[in-house]
Design a protein around this motif. Sequence first.
Motif, mmCIF file in Angstrom:
data_model
loop_
_atom_site.group_PDB
_atom_site.id
_atom_site.type_symbol
_atom_site.label_atom_id
_atom_site.label_comp_id
_atom_site.label_asym_id
_atom_site.label_seq_id
_atom_site.Cartn_x
_atom_site.Cartn_y
_atom_site.Cartn_z
ATOM 1 N N LEU A 131 -64.431 34.547 -49.704
ATOM 2 C CA LEU A 131 -65.510 33.875 -48.974
ATOM 3 C C LEU A 131 -65.506 34.225 -47.488
ATOM 4 C CD1 LEU A 131 -65.312 30.343 -50.628
ATOM 5 C CD2 LEU A 131 -67.083 32.061 -50.991
ATOM 6 N N ALA A 132 -64.624 35.130 -47.079
ATOM 7 C CA ALA A 132 -64.498 35.491 -45.667
ATOM 8 C C ALA A 132 -65.815 35.896 -45.012
ATOM 9 C CB ALA A 132 -63.473 36.612 -45.509
ATOM 10 N N PRO A 133 -66.724 36.613 -45.697
ATOM 11 C CA PRO A 133 -67.975 36.996 -45.035
ATOM 12 C C PRO A 133 -68.833 35.822 -44.591
ATOM 13 C CG PRO A 133 -67.607 38.369 -46.966
ATOM 14 C CD PRO A 133 -66.587 37.262 -47.022
ATOM 15 N N LEU A 134 -68.590 34.638 -45.149
ATOM 16 C CA LEU A 134 -69.396 33.466 -44.796
ATOM 17 C C LEU A 134 -68.755 32.604 -43.719
ATOM 18 C CD1 LEU A 134 -70.482 32.311 -48.373
ATOM 19 C CD2 LEU A 134 -71.736 33.786 -46.783
ATOM 20 N N LEU A 135 -67.511 32.878 -43.366
ATOM 21 C CA LEU A 135 -66.780 31.979 -42.474
ATOM 22 C C LEU A 135 -67.403 31.915 -41.081
ATOM 23 C CD1 LEU A 135 -64.407 30.149 -41.764
ATOM 24 C CD2 LEU A 135 -63.006 32.206 -41.444
ATOM 25 N N GLU A 136 -67.568 33.037 -40.421
ATOM 26 C CA GLU A 136 -68.112 33.015 -39.059
ATOM 27 C C GLU A 136 -69.570 32.558 -39.018
ATOM 28 O OE1 GLU A 136 -69.813 34.409 -35.260
ATOM 29 O OE2 GLU A 136 -70.325 35.103 -37.278
ATOM 30 N N PRO A 137 -70.451 33.040 -39.909
ATOM 31 C CA PRO A 137 -71.825 32.516 -39.868
ATOM 32 C C PRO A 137 -71.915 31.023 -40.176
ATOM 33 C CG PRO A 137 -71.543 34.061 -41.682
ATOM 34 C CD PRO A 137 -70.335 34.178 -40.838
ATOM 35 N N LEU A 138 -71.059 30.502 -41.051
ATOM 36 C CA LEU A 138 -71.080 29.058 -41.292
ATOM 37 C C LEU A 138 -70.576 28.307 -40.067
ATOM 38 C CD1 LEU A 138 -71.711 26.776 -43.244
ATOM 39 C CD2 LEU A 138 -69.399 27.011 -44.187
ATOM 40 N N ALA A 139 -69.650 28.903 -39.311
ATOM 41 C CA ALA A 139 -69.218 28.290 -38.056
ATOM 42 C C ALA A 139 -70.370 28.241 -37.056
ATOM 43 C CB ALA A 139 -68.042 29.070 -37.471
ATOM 44 N N VAL A 140 -71.211 29.271 -37.032
ATOM 45 C CA VAL A 140 -72.410 29.260 -36.184
ATOM 46 C C VAL A 140 -73.312 28.090 -36.569
ATOM 47 C CG1 VAL A 140 -74.521 30.518 -35.613
ATOM 48 C CG2 VAL A 140 -72.337 31.735 -35.717
ATOM 49 N N VAL A 141 -73.475 27.889 -37.865
ATOM 50 C CA VAL A 141 -74.289 26.768 -38.351
ATOM 51 C C VAL A 141 -73.651 25.443 -37.966
ATOM 52 C CG1 VAL A 141 -75.081 25.614 -40.457
ATOM 53 C CG2 VAL A 141 -75.332 28.092 -40.209
ATOM 54 N N ARG A 142 -72.341 25.350 -38.073
ATOM 55 C CA ARG A 142 -71.638 24.121 -37.682
ATOM 56 C C ARG A 142 -71.917 23.783 -36.223
ATOM 57 N NH1 ARG A 142 -69.928 19.097 -38.697
ATOM 58 N NH2 ARG A 142 -67.815 18.661 -37.956
ATOM 59 N N TYR A 143 -71.818 24.779 -35.367
ATOM 60 C CA TYR A 143 -72.113 24.592 -33.944
ATOM 61 C C TYR A 143 -73.541 24.086 -33.766
ATOM 62 C CZ TYR A 143 -71.920 26.017 -28.943
ATOM 63 O OH TYR A 143 -71.923 26.049 -27.569
ATOM 64 N N LEU A 145 -75.734 22.676 -35.907
ATOM 65 C CA LEU A 145 -76.066 21.372 -36.473
ATOM 66 C C LEU A 145 -75.336 20.243 -35.755
ATOM 67 C CD1 LEU A 145 -76.262 22.092 -40.314
ATOM 68 C CD2 LEU A 145 -78.045 22.260 -38.559
ATOM 69 N N THR A 146 -74.153 20.526 -35.233
ATOM 70 C CA THR A 146 -73.456 19.507 -34.441
ATOM 71 C C THR A 146 -74.272 19.120 -33.216
ATOM 72 O OG1 THR A 146 -71.272 20.263 -35.178
ATOM 73 C CG2 THR A 146 -71.362 19.016 -33.121
ATOM 74 N N GLU A 147 -74.832 20.117 -32.537
ATOM 75 C CA GLU A 147 -75.636 19.837 -31.347
ATOM 76 C C GLU A 147 -76.973 19.194 -31.718
ATOM 77 O OE1 GLU A 147 -74.452 20.096 -28.354
ATOM 78 O OE2 GLU A 147 -72.587 21.015 -29.013
ATOM 79 N N LEU A 176 -75.943 16.926 -41.255
ATOM 80 C CA LEU A 176 -77.019 16.157 -40.620
ATOM 81 C C LEU A 176 -77.336 14.875 -41.363
ATOM 82 C CD1 LEU A 176 -79.677 18.839 -39.542
ATOM 83 C CD2 LEU A 176 -77.980 17.685 -38.113
ATOM 84 N N GLY A 177 -76.986 14.810 -42.639
ATOM 85 C CA GLY A 177 -77.260 13.610 -43.426
ATOM 86 C C GLY A 177 -78.210 13.885 -44.568
ATOM 87 N N GLU A 178 -78.101 13.088 -45.598
ATOM 88 C CA GLU A 178 -78.883 13.287 -46.818
ATOM 89 C C GLU A 178 -80.378 13.073 -46.617
ATOM 90 O OE1 GLU A 178 -77.847 14.316 -49.678
ATOM 91 O OE2 GLU A 178 -75.662 14.202 -49.485
ATOM 92 N N ASP A 179 -80.774 12.328 -45.592
ATOM 93 C CA ASP A 179 -82.185 11.975 -45.435
ATOM 94 C C ASP A 179 -82.993 12.998 -44.650
ATOM 95 O OD1 ASP A 179 -81.702 9.626 -46.811
ATOM 96 O OD2 ASP A 179 -81.263 8.487 -44.987
ATOM 97 N N VAL A 180 -82.366 14.015 -44.128
ATOM 98 C CA VAL A 180 -83.086 15.023 -43.348
ATOM 99 C C VAL A 180 -83.828 15.972 -44.289
ATOM 100 C CG1 VAL A 180 -82.855 16.946 -41.739
ATOM 101 C CG2 VAL A 180 -81.482 14.896 -41.433
ATOM 102 N N ARG A 181 -85.115 16.155 -44.017
ATOM 103 C CA ARG A 181 -85.929 17.084 -44.800
ATOM 104 C C ARG A 181 -85.809 18.467 -44.171
ATOM 105 N NH1 ARG A 181 -92.090 17.859 -45.212
ATOM 106 N NH2 ARG A 181 -92.449 18.441 -47.402
ATOM 107 N N VAL A 182 -85.560 19.481 -45.005
ATOM 108 C CA VAL A 182 -85.293 20.827 -44.510
ATOM 109 C C VAL A 182 -86.405 21.773 -44.969
ATOM 110 C CG1 VAL A 182 -83.655 22.731 -44.431
ATOM 111 C CG2 VAL A 182 -82.814 20.374 -44.615
ATOM 112 N N ALA A 183 -86.940 22.524 -44.012
ATOM 113 C CA ALA A 183 -87.937 23.549 -44.301
ATOM 114 C C ALA A 183 -87.384 24.900 -43.864
ATOM 115 C CB ALA A 183 -89.242 23.257 -43.572
ATOM 116 N N LEU A 184 -87.564 25.917 -44.692
ATOM 117 C CA LEU A 184 -87.102 27.268 -44.386
ATOM 118 C C LEU A 184 -88.313 28.191 -44.308
ATOM 119 C CD1 LEU A 184 -84.786 29.304 -43.979
ATOM 120 C CD2 LEU A 184 -84.692 29.579 -46.469
ATOM 121 N N PRO A 282 -70.165 18.945 -24.306
ATOM 122 C CA PRO A 282 -71.283 19.376 -25.141
ATOM 123 C C PRO A 282 -72.073 20.510 -24.508
ATOM 124 C CG PRO A 282 -71.818 17.317 -24.044
ATOM 125 C CD PRO A 282 -70.379 17.590 -23.742
ATOM 126 N N ALA A 283 -72.934 21.092 -25.301
ATOM 127 C CA ALA A 283 -73.675 22.270 -24.871
ATOM 128 C C ALA A 283 -74.640 21.943 -23.738
ATOM 129 C CB ALA A 283 -74.454 22.845 -26.054
#
Length: 365
Positions: A131-143, A145-147, A176-184, A282-283
């Motif tokens: 799963l190494a190819p997903l580690l850094e991009p998921l960290a980007v997402v973590r950053y 979504l945290t903000e 972010l929580g179960e109630d957030v609606r996500v659009a891609l 924070p950012a």
Amino acid sequence: MTGHRAIIRTSTTVAVGTRPTATPGPGELSIATLYAGLCGTDIQMLRGLRDDPSPVIGHEGIARVVTAGAGVPDWCAPGTLVAVNPTHPTDPGFLLGHNVEGLLQERTLLPAAALAGGMVLPLPAATDVSLAPLLEPLAVVRYALTELRAFAPRTLLVVGDGTVGHLAVRAACRWLGEDVRVALVHHTPDGRAFSRAGPHHADLLLGAGELATARWDAPVTALVATPRDATVAALEAVLAVAGPGLAVDIVGGLPPGASTPSLPGLDLTALRAANCGGIPDPASITTTAQGVRLFGHRGVANGHLLDAAAELARDPEHYRDLITHDTDLAGAARVMRTLAGSRHRVIDGRRLVKLGVRVNDREQT
């Protein structure tokens, strides 16, 4: 000095060749990449959209320590599993796979600045290295979504259907929580078809032309995860349709001095660069005259990488299928040549989201 195999890029081609294997000096570390990924910025380098000088690219991966130079910390023992944070927050001389040789080779020599700056992170021995190819991009997402979580969104609008975009969709309910609606928002019909066929797609799948007619539950937050030549247009599209209280994180790259008439006088590139490697925390966030909260970031903090590693360990099958292609060094060089000569991302008849590269098969046993 011996030699090792590497994917080497030149001005004319990409091929597997031999690089010298250096013995680490004081403070340096030699690591053997187990699995690595190919990032969107790597593809931009292959296509000549960036002028980063490293002949060996690759900044996403997991490796094993081979040898250590004098004076390194005791935990850097041979055999230790590690990840490398590719973006030094204060030293622009260390940008793994960009101005320092990257992970798409059997041995990578990490300079003393990497260890001294805390950029090398030990990982649990039981880590699933595939799963190494997903580690850094998921960290980007973590950053990101945290903000964005600070704005209590009811809608997350993700623009860009590459690896970061898909990971953001899948991690949104977790961070972010179960109630957030996500659009891609997708760039092509083929991209939307890929999302629709997947097991964990967004609540709303849009084509780029449908963004203007969609309706959102406020407050809206947006994550712009696009190639650098598409980021300004994507931001303008979001600004045109989202209502008051919008908060936007620009993850996608930007050319120098990028701006938009929608936000006159604002240097978007400088705004994005204001947050680097998790500093400040924070950012830094800019509120525009139009009331838009706008920020971006380059790289991640170590904590984001460790959080991402924990998330992948917690639920690996929630993310694994995003590694759509898996190959060795020679196969990866072939894929990279194909991507360098085309704007399309269909490899072997399938849409490429993330390429996983087995670099040192012998080291994984």
